[in-house]
Scaffold this motif. Structure first.
Motif, short mmCIF file in Angstrom:
data_model
loop_
_atom_site.label_atom_id
_atom_site.label_comp_id
_atom_site.label_asym_id
_atom_site.label_seq_id
_atom_site.Cartn_x
_atom_site.Cartn_y
_atom_site.Cartn_z
N LYS A 248 0.82 -1.21 0.00
CA LYS A 248 0.00 0.00 0.00
C LYS A 248 0.86 1.26 0.00
N LYS A 249 2.19 1.10 0.00
CA LYS A 249 3.15 2.20 0.04
C LYS A 249 3.00 3.04 1.31
N ASN A 250 2.60 2.36 2.40
CA ASN A 250 2.51 3.02 3.70
C ASN A 250 3.86 2.85 4.39
N TYR A 251 4.77 3.78 4.12
CA TYR A 251 6.14 3.63 4.61
C TYR A 251 6.23 3.77 6.12
N ILE A 252 5.33 4.53 6.72
CA ILE A 252 5.36 4.70 8.18
C ILE A 252 5.08 3.36 8.87
N SER A 253 4.02 2.67 8.46
CA SER A 253 3.71 1.36 9.05
C SER A 253 4.77 0.34 8.70
N THR A 254 5.31 0.40 7.47
CA THR A 254 6.33 -0.55 7.05
C THR A 254 7.53 -0.50 7.97
N PHE A 255 8.07 0.69 8.22
CA PHE A 255 9.25 0.83 9.07
C PHE A 255 8.92 0.51 10.53
N ARG A 256 7.73 0.87 10.97
CA ARG A 256 7.35 0.57 12.36
C ARG A 256 7.25 -0.93 12.59
N LEU A 257 6.66 -1.64 11.65
CA LEU A 257 6.49 -3.08 11.78
C LEU A 257 7.82 -3.83 11.65
N MET A 258 8.71 -3.36 10.79
CA MET A 258 10.01 -4.00 10.62
C MET A 258 10.72 -4.18 11.96
N GLN A 259 10.62 -3.17 12.80
CA GLN A 259 11.36 -3.17 14.07
C GLN A 259 10.82 -4.19 15.06
N LYS A 260 9.63 -4.73 14.80
CA LYS A 260 9.02 -5.72 15.69
C LYS A 260 9.41 -7.15 15.34
N LEU A 261 10.10 -7.33 14.22
CA LEU A 261 10.46 -8.66 13.77
C LEU A 261 11.65 -9.20 14.56
N PRO A 262 11.79 -10.54 14.66
CA PRO A 262 12.98 -11.13 15.28
C PRO A 262 14.19 -10.96 14.36
N PRO A 263 15.41 -11.16 14.89
CA PRO A 263 16.64 -10.83 14.14
C PRO A 263 16.70 -11.37 12.71
N LEU A 264 16.43 -12.66 12.50
CA LEU A 264 16.58 -13.22 11.16
C LEU A 264 15.58 -12.62 10.19
N LEU A 265 14.36 -12.37 10.65
CA LEU A 265 13.35 -11.78 9.77
C LEU A 265 13.65 -10.31 9.49
N ILE A 266 14.29 -9.63 10.44
CA ILE A 266 14.76 -8.27 10.16
C ILE A 266 15.77 -8.31 9.02
N CYS A 267 16.68 -9.28 9.07
CA CYS A 267 17.67 -9.43 8.00
C CYS A 267 16.99 -9.64 6.65
N ALA A 268 15.91 -10.41 6.64
CA ALA A 268 15.18 -10.64 5.39
C ALA A 268 14.54 -9.35 4.90
N ALA A 269 13.97 -8.57 5.81
CA ALA A 269 13.34 -7.30 5.43
C ALA A 269 14.38 -6.30 4.92
N LEU A 270 15.57 -6.34 5.50
CA LEU A 270 16.61 -5.38 5.12
C LEU A 270 17.12 -5.58 3.71
N ILE A 271 16.85 -6.73 3.11
CA ILE A 271 17.28 -6.96 1.73
C ILE A 271 16.73 -5.88 0.80
N ASN A 272 15.54 -5.37 1.14
CA ASN A 272 14.89 -4.37 0.29
C ASN A 272 14.90 -2.97 0.90
N LEU A 273 15.66 -2.77 1.97
CA LEU A 273 15.60 -1.49 2.69
C LEU A 273 16.00 -0.31 1.82
N ARG A 274 17.05 -0.46 1.03
CA ARG A 274 17.52 0.67 0.21
C ARG A 274 16.47 1.07 -0.83
N GLN A 275 15.81 0.07 -1.41
CA GLN A 275 14.74 0.34 -2.38
C GLN A 275 13.58 1.04 -1.69
N ILE A 276 13.22 0.58 -0.50
CA ILE A 276 12.08 1.16 0.22
C ILE A 276 12.38 2.60 0.60
N ARG A 277 13.59 2.87 1.05
CA ARG A 277 13.94 4.25 1.42
C ARG A 277 13.86 5.18 0.20
#
Length: 363
Positions: A248-277
């Motif tokens: 939905k391109k809701n970047y506020i919720s996207t970044f807020r939810l990322m921080q709630k993930l456990p370490p390995l899933l954060i690593c998975a989310a970070l694969i696309n962090l530069r694109q999302i920013r």
């Protein structure tokens, strides 16, 4: 005649290959017997040598059972790599990655040639997926000449897609009585305790964050599996919400939810962090476009999870966003649309995870 080949090699590296590489001086330093020599060359330690990846010659197929390792030996090999090699502190981790990457390709090759059973293949592919996810974050600052993120992600996706096919294959033809509490209890134990499907399904969502195909897969799983995933696995639910938020391109919720993930899933989310920013900055350039109003740069840093404000300023320069030490000025007409991604700066550090690496890769 059976189409299946059962390996008979019960060492991590077949004798034939170990002797050949010892003779030709092709041993990796992680495989050497430190107390021995072979005609002036390093001697292989049978307990350390691991079968390397090699492509079969044209028209030939590696079908010699003596050169293939059965599933228990392949699992032993993976555990050895993640426990004894990945945790080493005496060498640059890029060299550790290169060694493990090659040996895991060999493991996958043995899986394919033997056509192992789905349950065995799943057990072997799950830790390999975790390794590629972890490596992506661990080595993100490296030059492409040292670490090619595209190749790493290619192998990650290959393993993930194979896993999803195997999960679906296991589900096919199974019917569950949802009114039977014993059946539901058995399903929960099987899914959560005996395998790691919720984690792998979550990784797939995050690696493909915001992708409609990945989201569609999640919501069109069988009713029984969906019930278990959505109702009983908090990390899967967060991963689903994170991917949906970015869809939905809701970047506020996207970044807020990322921080709630456990370490390995954060690593998975970070694969696309530069694109999302990059995309988030473009969205803000439209939504907050003004020649007179300015956005607080500290607030932007917090919102987009930059640890170091210098990287935020580099990205502002990259995308032609005027900024000062206090503010950023968003203007739609000034934003520089480019295929370049934001600079590599992650909000999550793996420094404290290295000593727990075996538990992360082999939970």
């Amino acid at each position: 005649m059976s189409d299946y080949i059962e390996g008979t090699c019960f060492l991590m590296c077949p004798d034939k290959e170990r002797n050949m590489r010892q003779r030709e001086g092709m041993l990796h330093r992680f495989e050497i017997d430190e107390n021995g020599q072979f005609f002036g060359k390093p001697k292989a330690d049978p307990g350390k040598a691991i079968k390397s990846f090699s492509r079969p010659a044209a028209g030939q197929f590696k079908a010699d059972p003596a050169q293939l390792r059965p599933a228990p030996v392949l699992l032993k090999t993976i555990k050895y790599l993640f426990t004894n090699i990945a945790t080493r502190l005496d060498t640059d981790w890029i060299h550790i990655y290169d060694f493990i990457f090659d040996r895991l390709r060999s493991v996958r090759q043995d899986i394919t040639i033997q056509r192992l059973k789905p349950k065995e293949t799943i057990q072997l592919l799950e830790p390999i997926v975790r390794f590629h996810v972890y490596a992506n974050q661990r080595l993100y600052e490296r030059q492409i000449s040292e670490f090619d993120v595209t190749i790493n992600n290619q192998h990650l996706l290959e393993c993930l897609k194979q896993l999803l096919v195997l999960y679906d294959y296991k589900d096919e033809g199974e019917f569950f009585d949802l009114n039977n509490s014993d059946v539901i209890s058995g399903l929960l134990n099987n899914l959560v305790l005996e395998n790691n499907r919720p984690e792998m399904e979550a990784i797939y969502l995050l690696v493909n964050i915001g992708d409609s195909t990945a989201l569609t897969r999640a919501v069109t799983l069988s009713r029984e599996i969906r019930m278990i995933l959505f109702r009983n696995n908090i990390n899967f639910k967060i991963a689903m919400k994170t991917s949906l938020a970015w869809y939905k391109k809701n970047y506020i919720s996207t970044f807020r939810l990322m921080q709630k993930l456990p370490p390995l899933l954060i690593c998975a989310a970070l694969i696309n962090l530069r694109q999302i920013r990059r995309d988030a900055l473009e969205i803000m350039s439209v939504g907050y476009s003004s020649t007179v109003q300015h956005y607080p740069i500290k607030r932007l840093q917090q919102l987009l999870l930059y640890q170091d404000i210098r990287f935020l300023k580099l990205d502002c320069s990259l995308f032609n966003l005027p900024f000062t030490s206090e503010t950023v000025n968003f203007q739609k007409k000034l934003f520089k649309s480019t295929e370049r991604l934001a600079y590599a700066e992650m909000f999550y550090s793996l420094e404290n995870l290295h000593e727990f690496l075996p538990e992360i890769l082999l939970p």
